[in-house]
Scaffold this motif. Structure first.
Motif, PDB file in Angstrom:
ATOM      1  N   SER A 195       1.366  -1.301   0.008  1.00  0.00           N
ATOM      2  CA  SER A 195       0.793  -0.210   0.277  1.00  0.00           C
ATOM      3  C   SER A 195       0.886   0.837   0.009  1.00  0.00           C
ATOM      4  O   SER A 195       1.691   1.558   0.347  1.00  0.00           O
ATOM      5  N   PRO A 196       0.421   2.149  -0.363  1.00  0.00           N
ATOM      6  CA  PRO A 196       0.874   3.571  -0.355  1.00  0.00           C
ATOM      7  C   PRO A 196       1.849   4.290   0.481  1.00  0.00           C
ATOM      8  O   PRO A 196       3.106   4.035   0.583  1.00  0.00           O
ATOM      9  N   TRP A 197       0.792   4.118   1.890  1.00  0.00           N
ATOM     10  CA  TRP A 197       1.472   4.188   3.222  1.00  0.00           C
ATOM     11  C   TRP A 197       2.233   3.424   3.670  1.00  0.00           C
ATOM     12  O   TRP A 197       3.330   3.457   5.224  1.00  0.00           O
ATOM     13  N   LEU A 235       5.288   4.624   2.369  1.00  0.00           N
ATOM     14  CA  LEU A 235       5.760   6.105   2.262  1.00  0.00           C
ATOM     15  C   LEU A 235       6.141   5.964   4.380  1.00  0.00           C
ATOM     16  O   LEU A 235       7.400   6.530   4.720  1.00  0.00           O
ATOM     17  N   ILE A 254       7.110   9.687  -3.117  1.00  0.00           N
ATOM     18  CA  ILE A 254       5.481   9.814  -3.596  1.00  0.00           C
ATOM     19  C   ILE A 254       4.634  10.708  -4.148  1.00  0.00           C
ATOM     20  O   ILE A 254       3.311  10.365  -4.548  1.00  0.00           O
ATOM     21  N   PHE A 284       0.949   8.228  -5.089  1.00  0.00           N
ATOM     22  CA  PHE A 284      -0.774   8.428  -4.464  1.00  0.00           C
ATOM     23  C   PHE A 284      -1.491   9.660  -5.239  1.00  0.00           C
ATOM     24  O   PHE A 284      -0.239  10.951  -6.109  1.00  0.00           O
ATOM     25  N   LYS A 321      -4.646  12.681  -2.636  1.00  0.00           N
ATOM     26  CA  LYS A 321      -4.402  12.111  -1.614  1.00  0.00           C
ATOM     27  C   LYS A 321      -2.516  12.622  -1.541  1.00  0.00           C
ATOM     28  O   LYS A 321      -2.104  12.589   0.287  1.00  0.00           O
ATOM     29  N   ARG A 322      -2.792  13.152  -1.547  1.00  0.00           N
ATOM     30  CA  ARG A 322      -1.115  13.390  -2.000  1.00  0.00           C
ATOM     31  C   ARG A 322      -0.249  14.390  -0.733  1.00  0.00           C
ATOM     32  O   ARG A 322       0.567  14.299   0.174  1.00  0.00           O
ATOM     33  N   ALA A 367      -0.492  12.645   2.878  1.00  0.00           N
ATOM     34  CA  ALA A 367       1.095  11.831   2.089  1.00  0.00           C
ATOM     35  C   ALA A 367       2.132  12.718   2.062  1.00  0.00           C
ATOM     36  O   ALA A 367       3.686  12.780   3.683  1.00  0.00           O
ATOM     37  N   LYS A 416      -4.077  17.107   5.164  1.00  0.00           N
ATOM     38  CA  LYS A 416      -5.321  16.376   4.782  1.00  0.00           C
ATOM     39  C   LYS A 416      -6.092  18.053   4.497  1.00  0.00           C
ATOM     40  O   LYS A 416      -6.816  17.667   3.731  1.00  0.00           O
ATOM     41  N   ASP A 435      -5.222  19.671   1.176  1.00  0.00           N
ATOM     42  CA  ASP A 435      -5.949  19.122   0.016  1.00  0.00           C
ATOM     43  C   ASP A 435      -7.489  19.671  -0.438  1.00  0.00           C
ATOM     44  O   ASP A 435      -7.591  19.800  -1.457  1.00  0.00           O
ATOM     45  N   THR A 494       0.813   4.192 -10.627  1.00  0.00           N
ATOM     46  CA  THR A 494       1.025   3.576  -9.382  1.00  0.00           C
ATOM     47  C   THR A 494      -0.268   1.824  -9.367  1.00  0.00           C
ATOM     48  O   THR A 494      -0.058   1.373  -8.955  1.00  0.00           O
TER      49      THR A 494
END
Length: 467
Positions: A8-10, A13, A124, A128, A132-133, A136, A320, A323, A462
């Motif tokens: 997962s991206p998280w 990260l 990143i 993402f 959502k960037r 992140a 957050k 965004d 991605t």
């Protein structure tokens, strides 16, 4: 656990930030160890400062090139190479028996850090989605902001408890773990073949080195003719580099088209100002706590923990938020709050000031810090095409590093130019406060987000990488 969950991206990260924290903490961790290093290695102040300067120089100079290397060979590969270089150099630092050996090992550490840093930001940007960037980058920004503040605290504890060599030796097991995490959790992203113009590389590296070296060494050499010649030569080489890049219709090392993206250009300028302000504030702050208040290194470092804590706590929340609001809102508030906090801090830098009065402006600066690092990074990279993620990250991080070098040199020059030491500490806070006005102006000019060309590409890239 499924492969998708593992990739997962998280999770990616988190693996990147583990190593990223280590190399950023090493930018400031040496500050509290200098007296111990001087005593054990039998050297003076003018020489021991190069333990830090060598790292900063070797970190800043190659960033324009290392970002492009990530595009060419893959950010995971270059990140891992940099991590190996950094970890082995840390071992060399811990085993150093002379000041020369330590300085050389620190320079190699800086090269490893320069290889790693642009890759974290580029990954990143590429894994993402745009919506959502910001969140992140909030996590990434909390690492970037907190590491430089936590570094001296970690350094103070290790120096007081185990000795100065352990501020480097502790990186070895951390580096090994960071390598394993990156191998498992960081995906192999598609590469983009690039042409490397070696004359441009030579001009950029030579110009950056001469300029940064002149700035770092200026105070030590009392800004002699040799220093000004060095700085001037660096400016000339960088001007020649920009001229070559402007005429390169193929694939320049630094595509000046990056700066046609209004938000990238303004964010890069603002981050330079933030780099200047951060180090220009920290240097006199530590002198005040240790020389005026008589605190030991560990105690002095812990004073800053309230600032670090708030930055770490608020950065994900702010990430957050960024965004969902206009790009100029959050960083403008952050720069203004940081300027107020620094000016406030300067006003209370007096021998008789109660400690709680020092903490109030640090609270202000900690909250403001969270509104700058991650929002600016997210805004800067939003409109960049994926194939320019690495080079864009390299340019952005170069600006930050140049700002750190300029801030350190500027604060040192102000301190040495004043005869009354305590008054000089307070007055030196004028520099970072004034520089932050540039950051405020840049942020006020930020425009609406413009997505990068081919918006479907990042999602497909991605999915391919993480699936």
């Amino acid at each position: 656990m499924s492969g998708q969950a593992e990739r997962s991206p998280w999770t990616t990260l988190g693996a990147l930030c583990f190593g990223f924290f280590m190399l950023l903490a090493d930018m400031t961790i040496v500050a509290v160890a200098n007296p111990a290093i001087m005593a054990e290695l039998h050297t003076g102040v003018s020489t021991v400062v190069w333990v830090t300067s060598a790292y900063l120089l070797a970190y800043a100079v190659p960033l324009l090139v290392t970002g492009r290397l990530g595009d060419q060979f893959g950010p995971k590969v270059i990140y891992l190479v940099g991590l190996v270089v950094f970890t082995l150099a840390s071992l060399g630092c811990g085993l150093s028996s002379s000041i020369t050996m330590l300085i050389v090992a620190r320079a190699v550490q800086g090269i490893g850090a320069a290889l790693m840093t642009p890759q974290t930001m580029a990954v990143i940007t590429r894994i993402f989605p745009a919506d959502k960037r910001g969140a992140a980058m909030g996590a990434w920004g909390s690492v970037a902001g907190v590491a430089s503040l936590i570094g001296p605290i970690i350094g103070g504890v290790l120096v007081d408890g185990l000795g100065w060599k352990w501020i480097f030796l502790v990186n070895v097991p951390i580096g090994v773990l960071a390598f394993v995490l990156a191998v498992i959790y960081v995906p192999n992203l598609p590469t983009h073949r690039h042409r490397f113009d070696l004359p441009s590389v030579a001009l950029s590296v030579g110009g950056m080195f001469l300029l940064a070296f002149g700035i770092q060494q200026g105070n030590t050499d009392d800004w002699s003719a040799r220093i000004w010649l060095c700085v001037g030569a660096g400016v000339v080489l960088l001007a020649a580099f920009l001229a070559v890049q402007a005429r390169d219709s193929g694939e320049p090392l630094v595509p000046l088209s990056l700066f046609r993206d209004r938000n990238f250009a303004l964010s890069t300028l603002a981050m330079t100002a933030m780099g200047v302000a951060t180090t220009a504030m920290m240097l006199p702050g530590y002198f005040y706590l240790e020389s005026v208040r008589g605190m030991k290194p560990t105690a002095a470092a812990t004073v800053w923990i309230v600032m670090a804590f708030l930055t770490a706590l608020l950065s994900p929340v702010v990430g957050k938020l960024v965004d969902h609001v206009h790009p100029r809102v959050v960083p403008t508030v952050g720069f203004a709050g940081f300027a107020v906090g620094i000016a406030w801090f300067g006003l209370v830098l007096k021998p008789e000031t109660p400690l709680w009065q020092l903490l109030l402006p640090l609270v202000c600066m900690g909250a403001a810090n969270a509104c700058v690092w991650s929002p600016l990074a997210a805004i800067a990279t939003y409109g960049l095409p994926m194939h320019q993620a690495g080079v864009g990250a390299g340019v952005y991080n170069t600006a930050r590093q140049v700002g750190l070098v300029l801030g350190s040199a500027g604060a040192g020059a102000l301190l040495s130019a004043r005869s009354a030491f305590n008054a000089a500490l307070s007055q030196s806070m004028v520099l970072p406060s004034a520089v932050l006005i540039i950051g405020i102006a840049a942020c006020l000019l930020l425009g609406h987000r413009t997505p990068a060309p081919s918006p479907a590409a990042p999602a497909q890239e991605t999915a391919d990488a993480l699936g």
